[in-house]
Structures are given as structure tokens and as C-alpha cells.
Motif scaffolding. Structure first.
Motif, short mmCIF file in Angstrom:
data_model
loop_
_atom_site.label_atom_id
_atom_site.label_comp_id
_atom_site.label_asym_id
_atom_site.label_seq_id
_atom_site.Cartn_x
_atom_site.Cartn_y
_atom_site.Cartn_z
N SER A 2 31.39 66.30 19.65
CA SER A 2 32.34 66.25 20.76
C SER A 2 32.91 67.63 21.03
O SER A 2 33.13 68.43 20.13
CB SER A 2 33.47 65.27 20.44
OG SER A 2 32.96 63.99 20.18
N LEU A 251 39.98 63.38 18.21
CA LEU A 251 38.85 62.51 18.48
C LEU A 251 39.30 61.05 18.56
O LEU A 251 40.41 60.69 18.16
CB LEU A 251 37.81 62.65 17.36
CG LEU A 251 37.18 64.02 17.15
CD1 LEU A 251 36.25 63.98 15.94
CD2 LEU A 251 36.42 64.47 18.39
N ASP A 254 37.56 55.82 16.04
CA ASP A 254 36.31 55.22 15.55
C ASP A 254 35.23 56.25 15.28
O ASP A 254 34.16 55.93 14.76
CB ASP A 254 35.80 54.15 16.52
CG ASP A 254 35.56 54.66 17.93
OD1 ASP A 254 35.65 55.90 18.14
OD2 ASP A 254 35.29 53.86 18.83
N GLU A 255 35.50 57.54 15.64
CA GLU A 255 34.56 58.62 15.33
C GLU A 255 34.87 59.29 13.99
O GLU A 255 34.17 60.21 13.58
CB GLU A 255 34.63 59.69 16.43
CG GLU A 255 34.22 59.24 17.81
CD GLU A 255 34.30 60.38 18.81
OE1 GLU A 255 33.37 61.22 18.81
OE2 GLU A 255 35.27 60.46 19.57
#
Length: 432
Positions: A2, A251, A254-255
Motif C-alpha cells: 500500500s 493501513l 485487516d491488513e
């Protein structure tokens, strides 16, 4: 990966501001905490009861900070990913009875802290920073960031051998800074510091003060590819780890499969044996309380620690163009070559083959090149918080960092790209 986890040259610009904001370990952790606050972290007190809320939290103790981010869905046995560093640098420290002098010069009595290169403190404009302790039990940060002190070198006319036989400095006699003229007055320095801090001198009952070079960090080189500045060992790593943790906290929860942690300790330069050092209980206590606050048992604590990995980040030695024979013949870390993996089979560094794989995976994920540092067999190898962290807490630890020149000088030198390359690697590691 990301985009929030990508850093560029702007990170190095911010590092230079961070170095100026951190003339003492106490200022460094305050600067790190301010950056984490902007990322949504909140301070928790060690004396308070901790709860199971998620999000970013941090603990300050003296010159140390431990910060962590608990994502939604974390269990009591979720492992930690730790970026470790240290906040202290070799320097001069003010003695308990600081007012001294002779021959009409007013001086400050100092001790030598850590393995500093003494000659680099000579003929340099120095400020004074640290903290003062007040009668009510509180502390006040002090930063007199202007030319105040100077350790004058003896003129070559009075030491003809300085350039031929080498400069010889007596740690007691030759390193006491001057700060004025006149008769020595007991209590004068603390009265001055109290006035600068805006408090009554009678309320000052203790102090932890240290001179610092007031010259600002700067880019140098034909293409501005280098950075010179103070305290890179090891505020460069503290800054990179702080930025990495703040980025990972941005972030989606869930990452984040682990609980990312920043652990920046004091007193590494003199052995780490203090309540704020890596050989003290601070990190273990914070991690355990985090487990127990989420309803965990000792079994959960054991499971979490068994799956935990620490990247201990500290500066290392770049190949020196004037002293190539002092380095290992086949390992030549260069500046701007990416972060270094630090290896020593006698466990002066905690890295093993498994740890190498962890670091390689993080760098690959971040798209960052990396290097390996090994000492010349004929030279003693330094150490850092890595082996201490591994042994004290029983967690896998890998020693990494950035290659620099002039280590332990009052002004050190690194590549302008390496700080953000390290931050990218740490962010990839913390994000799992």
C-alpha cells in the motif's frame, strides 16, 4: 504494498528536523511521541490500569518510548513485530556539581558518556539540553540551542607533536567546556538553566544535562547525495521506526496480521543496564500488559512471544575510503546502498540464517536493496540492543541498520537515500 508505506527523500528532510529536535534522549522521545500523536496514538501511563481498546498507544519513561498498535481482531496471543532502536548517543554529560574553572575562565564539569570520539567535540559551538527535575516531582525539558559552551583545543604552537604523534586528550583535564569569564560561582549554571526554562532555581532539585553541537544537519556532496549531522547513531533508526509504525497504523486493520511495536531505549551506549535500557524490564512489561489487558493468560503471553520477531536497527560502518584495511575484505557496505544486515557468529549481533530470511523478505516486499556487514576478524566487533533483546525476552531478533561514516563523532555522515530506504524496509516488516 500500500502507498502509505512508501517513503522518499522527504523522509530524509524530516530526519534532519528530527535530529535538531532531539539534542537529548528526552527530547528525542518527545519528538517521536509528537509524530505518533499526529497519527492517532495516545499516551498511556504505567501507573494506570490498561484496557483492551484497540488503536495506537505509547509509554514514555525517561529517554525511552515503547509504542504499539492493536488492530481490530487482534487476539490475546497475536504475535508482535518490533522495530527496536536506541535514543542515546555518545557525548558529554554535566556533573552533579557543575561549576568549575581556573585562571579566570568559568567552566562546566562534565563526564564522558559512552565511546565518543573526544577530538570531535573540540572547537565546536555547543548548546545545552536535557531535563531538570523539580521539587514537586515533575520534569521540564530544556534546550538552549545556541552557542554557549566550547572545549578549546591547545594551539599547535604549544603542542608541536599533535600533527605528528597524534592528539592525546586526558578525559578529565582536557574536556571541560568554557562558558564565560570571571570567578566560579556555585549554583551558577543551574540558576542560568532554570531561568532559561522559566522556573525558579530553588525548585530545581535534579538535572540530566548534556552539551550538543548547534550546527544544523546539512546535505553535502556535488549532488547533495550525503547528509552530515549529529546523533545519527541512533536517532536515524528511531526516526525511521517511528515513521514506519505511524504508516502501518494508517493501513486497514485487516491488513495487519501482527501487533507492530516501536521500542526505543536509552543507555545503549553504556551497556543498556537501566530501567530505560534494553536490558531492563520495560519492553517485556509493556508487551505482557498488552496481552493481559486483552484478556490473555500466561499461555497467551508465551504463544505471542514465541511468534514475535524484532528488527533491532542501529547504525553500522560504511567502507571508509581512507582506511579500507580496517574492514572485512569481502564485505564493503556503501552509503546509499540500502540498509545493512549485521552479522557476527559470536552473537555480538543477534542475526542468524533464519533472521536473514526475515530481513530479506521485508526488503523484497519494500522493493529495497540491502547489504551485509561483517567485521574484519582482526578487529573487535561492536554490539547493540539485538542480543540483549533476544536473550532477555526469548524472541527472535535480527540486527540491521544504515551504514555511516564518522560513527560516534559529534557529527556523523550517511547517504541521503539510506534513511528512507530503511524506513521502507521497517514498514514492510511491521506490516507483516
Amino acid at each position: 504494498m500500500s502507498s502509505p508505506l512508501r517513503f522518499d527523500r522527504g523522509h530524509t528532510d524530516d530526519l534532519m528536523a528530527f535530529l535538531m529536535a532531539g539534542p537529548s534522549p528526552y527530547h528525542a522521545v518527545a519528538a517521536a511521541a509528537a509524530r505518533l500523536e499526529k497519527a492517532g496514538f495516545r499516551q498511556v501511563e504505567e501507573t494506570a490500569e490498561w484496557d483492551a481498546t484497540t488503536g495506537g498507544k505509547y509509554v514514555l519513561r525517561g529517554g525511552a518510548i515503547v509504542a504499539w498498535y492493536v488492530p481490530e481482531g487482534a487476539t490475546a496471543h497475536t504475535p508482535f513485530r518490533i522495530a527496536g532502536a536506541h535514543t542515546d548517543s555518545p557525548n558529554l554529560r554535566v556533573k552533579p556539581m557543575p561549576d568549575t574553572g581556573s585562571y579566570g575562565w568559568r567552566q562546566i564539569a562534565v563526564e564522558i558518556y559512552g565511546g565518543t570520539l573526544l577530538n570531535t567535540w573540540l572547537d565546536r559551538d555547543l548548546g545545552l539540553a536535557g531535563r531538570i527535575s523539580l521539587r514537586d516531582g515533575t520534569h521540564r525539558l530544556v534546550n538552549i540551542d545556541r552557542p554557549l559552551l566550547r572545549v578549546p583545543q591547545l594551539a599547535v604552537h604549544l603542542d608541536r607533536s599533535a600533527n605528528t604523534e597524534g592528539l592525546k586528550l586526558d578525559r578529565q583535564k582536557h574536556m571541560q567546556p568554557i562558558w564565560g569569564l570571571g570567578e566560579v560561582e556555585e549554583g551558577d549554571l543551574i540558576r542560568f538553566v532554570a531561568e532559561e526554562a522559566g522556573v525558579d532555581a530553588d525548585d530545581v532539585t535534579g538535572w540530566d544535562l548534556m552539551p550538543h553541537a548547534v550546527e544544523a544537519p546539512a546535505y553535502l556532496g556535488r549532488d547533495r547525495e550525503l547528509v552530515a549531522g549529529p546523533r545519527m547513531d541512533n536517532l536515524l533508526s528511531v526516526h525511521a521506526a517511528t515513521a514506519a509504525l505511524a504508516a502501518v497504523a494508517g493501513l486497514n486493520d485487516d491488513e495487519i496480521p501482527y501487533i507492530p511495536v516501536l521500542a526505543a531505549f536509552d543507555h545503549e551506549e553504556n551497556g543498556s543496564q537501566s530501567d530505560t535500557g534494553a536490558d531492563g524490564p520495560l519492553l517485556g512489561a509493556v508487551l505482557e500488559r498488552s496481552v493481559f489487558a486483552r484478556g490473555g493468560s500466561y499461555e497467551d503471553r508465551a504463544r505471542a512471544f514465541a511468534g514475535t520477531i524484532c528488527l533491532s536497527s542501529d547504525t553500522g560502518h560504511a567502507i571508509h575510503p581512507n582506511y579500507g584495511e580496517r574492514h572485512d575484505p569481502t564485505h564493503h557496505p556503501v552509503v546509499n546502498g540500502g540498509p545493512i544486515l549485521k552479522v557476527n557468529v559470536n552473537m555480538r549481533y543477534a542475526t542468524d540464517g533464519s533472521g536473514r530470511a526475515v530481513f530479506a523478505a521485508a526488503c523484497e516486499k519494500a522493493g529495497v536493496q540491502w547489504q551485509t556487514f561483517v567485521s574484519n576478524n582482526a578487529m573487535p566487533c561492536g554490539t547493540t540492543i539485538g542480543p540483549i533483546t533476544a536473550a532477555r525476552h526469548g524472541i527472535q531478533t535480527v540486527d540491521v541498520g544504515v551504514a555511516i561514516l564518522s560513527m560516534h563523532s559529534a557529527r556523523e555522515l550517511c547517504g541521503a537515500d539510506d534513511p528512507y530506504l530503511l524506513a521502507n524496509a521497517l514498514a514492510a516488516f511491521l506490516a507483516g
